[in-house]
Design a protein around this motif. Sequence first.
Motif, PDB file in Angstrom:
ATOM      1  N   GLU A  11       0.731  -1.117  -0.042  1.00 14.25           N
ATOM      2  CA  GLU A  11      -0.014   0.148   0.039  1.00 14.25           C
ATOM      3  C   GLU A  11       0.906   1.174  -0.052  1.00 14.25           C
ATOM      4  OE1 GLU A  11      -3.400   0.027   2.711  1.00 14.25           O
ATOM      5  OE2 GLU A  11      -4.225  -1.914   2.073  1.00 14.25           O
ATOM      6  N   PHE A  12       1.930   1.071   0.241  1.00 14.26           N
ATOM      7  CA  PHE A  12       3.069   2.341   0.288  1.00 14.26           C
ATOM      8  C   PHE A  12       3.112   2.902  -1.252  1.00 14.26           C
ATOM      9  CE2 PHE A  12       3.899   1.304   4.437  1.00 14.26           C
ATOM     10  CZ  PHE A  12       4.341   2.520   5.308  1.00 14.26           C
ATOM     11  N   GLU A  13       2.746   2.076  -2.126  1.00 15.65           N
ATOM     12  CA  GLU A  13       3.016   2.233  -3.689  1.00 15.65           C
ATOM     13  C   GLU A  13       1.839   3.339  -3.893  1.00 15.65           C
ATOM     14  OE1 GLU A  13       2.720  -1.387  -5.876  1.00 15.65           O
ATOM     15  OE2 GLU A  13       4.265  -2.188  -4.941  1.00 15.65           O
ATOM     16  N   VAL A  14       0.683   3.455  -3.148  1.00 16.74           N
ATOM     17  CA  VAL A  14      -0.394   4.439  -3.302  1.00 16.74           C
ATOM     18  C   VAL A  14       0.174   5.854  -2.964  1.00 16.74           C
ATOM     19  CG1 VAL A  14      -2.580   5.188  -2.816  1.00 16.74           C
ATOM     20  CG2 VAL A  14      -2.285   2.700  -2.881  1.00 16.74           C
ATOM     21  N   PRO A  15       0.546   6.682  -3.743  1.00 15.32           N
ATOM     22  CA  PRO A  15       1.088   7.864  -3.600  1.00 15.32           C
ATOM     23  C   PRO A  15       0.540   8.728  -2.611  1.00 15.32           C
ATOM     24  CG  PRO A  15       0.059   8.039  -5.758  1.00 15.32           C
ATOM     25  CD  PRO A  15      -0.024   6.587  -5.076  1.00 15.32           C
ATOM     26  N   GLN A  16      -0.491   8.851  -2.386  1.00 20.26           N
ATOM     27  CA  GLN A  16      -1.305   9.475  -1.539  1.00 20.26           C
ATOM     28  C   GLN A  16      -1.171   9.119   0.029  1.00 20.26           C
ATOM     29  OE1 GLN A  16      -2.906   8.537  -3.887  1.00 20.26           O
ATOM     30  NE2 GLN A  16      -4.612   9.789  -4.883  1.00 20.26           N
ATOM     31  N   MET A  17      -0.926   7.649   0.055  1.00 21.25           N
ATOM     32  CA  MET A  17      -0.826   7.135   1.447  1.00 21.25           C
ATOM     33  C   MET A  17       0.592   7.523   1.966  1.00 21.25           C
ATOM     34  SD  MET A  17       0.950   4.113   2.672  1.00 21.25           S
ATOM     35  CE  MET A  17       1.140   3.450   4.302  1.00 21.25           C
ATOM     36  N   ARG A  18       1.500   7.166   1.010  1.00 21.23           N
ATOM     37  CA  ARG A  18       3.062   7.227   1.310  1.00 21.23           C
ATOM     38  C   ARG A  18       3.290   8.806   1.625  1.00 21.23           C
ATOM     39  NH1 ARG A  18       7.469   4.308  -0.699  1.00 21.23           N
ATOM     40  NH2 ARG A  18       9.527   5.579  -0.113  1.00 21.23           N
ATOM     41  N   GLU A  19       2.756   9.505   0.990  1.00 24.65           N
ATOM     42  CA  GLU A  19       2.988  11.252   1.141  1.00 24.65           C
ATOM     43  C   GLU A  19       2.347  11.616   2.509  1.00 24.65           C
ATOM     44  OE1 GLU A  19       4.630  14.906   0.475  1.00 24.65           O
ATOM     45  OE2 GLU A  19       5.162  12.879  -0.089  1.00 24.65           O
TER      46      GLU A  19
END
Length: 216
Positions: free
Chosen positions: A194-202
């Motif tokens: 799920e860290f590949e989802v940019p919003q989640m990671r940012e």
Amino acid sequence: MLKALIVWGGWSGHEPKPCADVVEKILTEEGFAVQVEEGTQAFAAHDLNSFDLIVPIVTMGKLESEEGARLFEAVKNGVGLAGFHGGAGDSFRGNLGYQYMIGGQFISHPGGHIDYAVNITRPDDPIVSGISDFVYHSEQYYMHVDPSNEVLATTTFTGEHDYWIEGTVMPVVWKRKFGKGRVFYSALGHDAKEFEVPQMREILRRGMLWATRQAR
């Protein structure tokens, strides 16, 4: 140099070690000296006041009395605390003090992994500034939350899976104070992918930086 401590463990389904590896990379890129430890004994084994940020990634674990006391005291003294999903929001079910500090506790995720909307509620806040509402595929966390949290994003339950919670608006991302410390939490991030989802990671990256101890 800023120092961070990542403590991982607990239920393997949330991939604590792979998630710890990703968080370590994010913080290293931000200039932190990062120490990664397995097991909550790390909270008692180290001088937690020597760190600027602590990231717990422990689902359904147990916090011994000395470990909890040291963690609480460090955050009250100004050490930042930041975490995500069950690794911080379902860490120590039997420890009310920890729940008091983090600002919430996981209760359920109706429907399991589903598509749901994440709505940004404080677009003026630097942690979520420039990030629009988005659809996320994961567990939609239903939580018991502290009303003193400063909520940055929410989700609304449709009632498709549990009809009696239709229309319930639930915090997804929040920040808060605990003593002199800053505490950040995001319900996003079930596993390392799920860290590949940019919003989640940012959002997590910004939240960890915000929580980091202020200048001493």
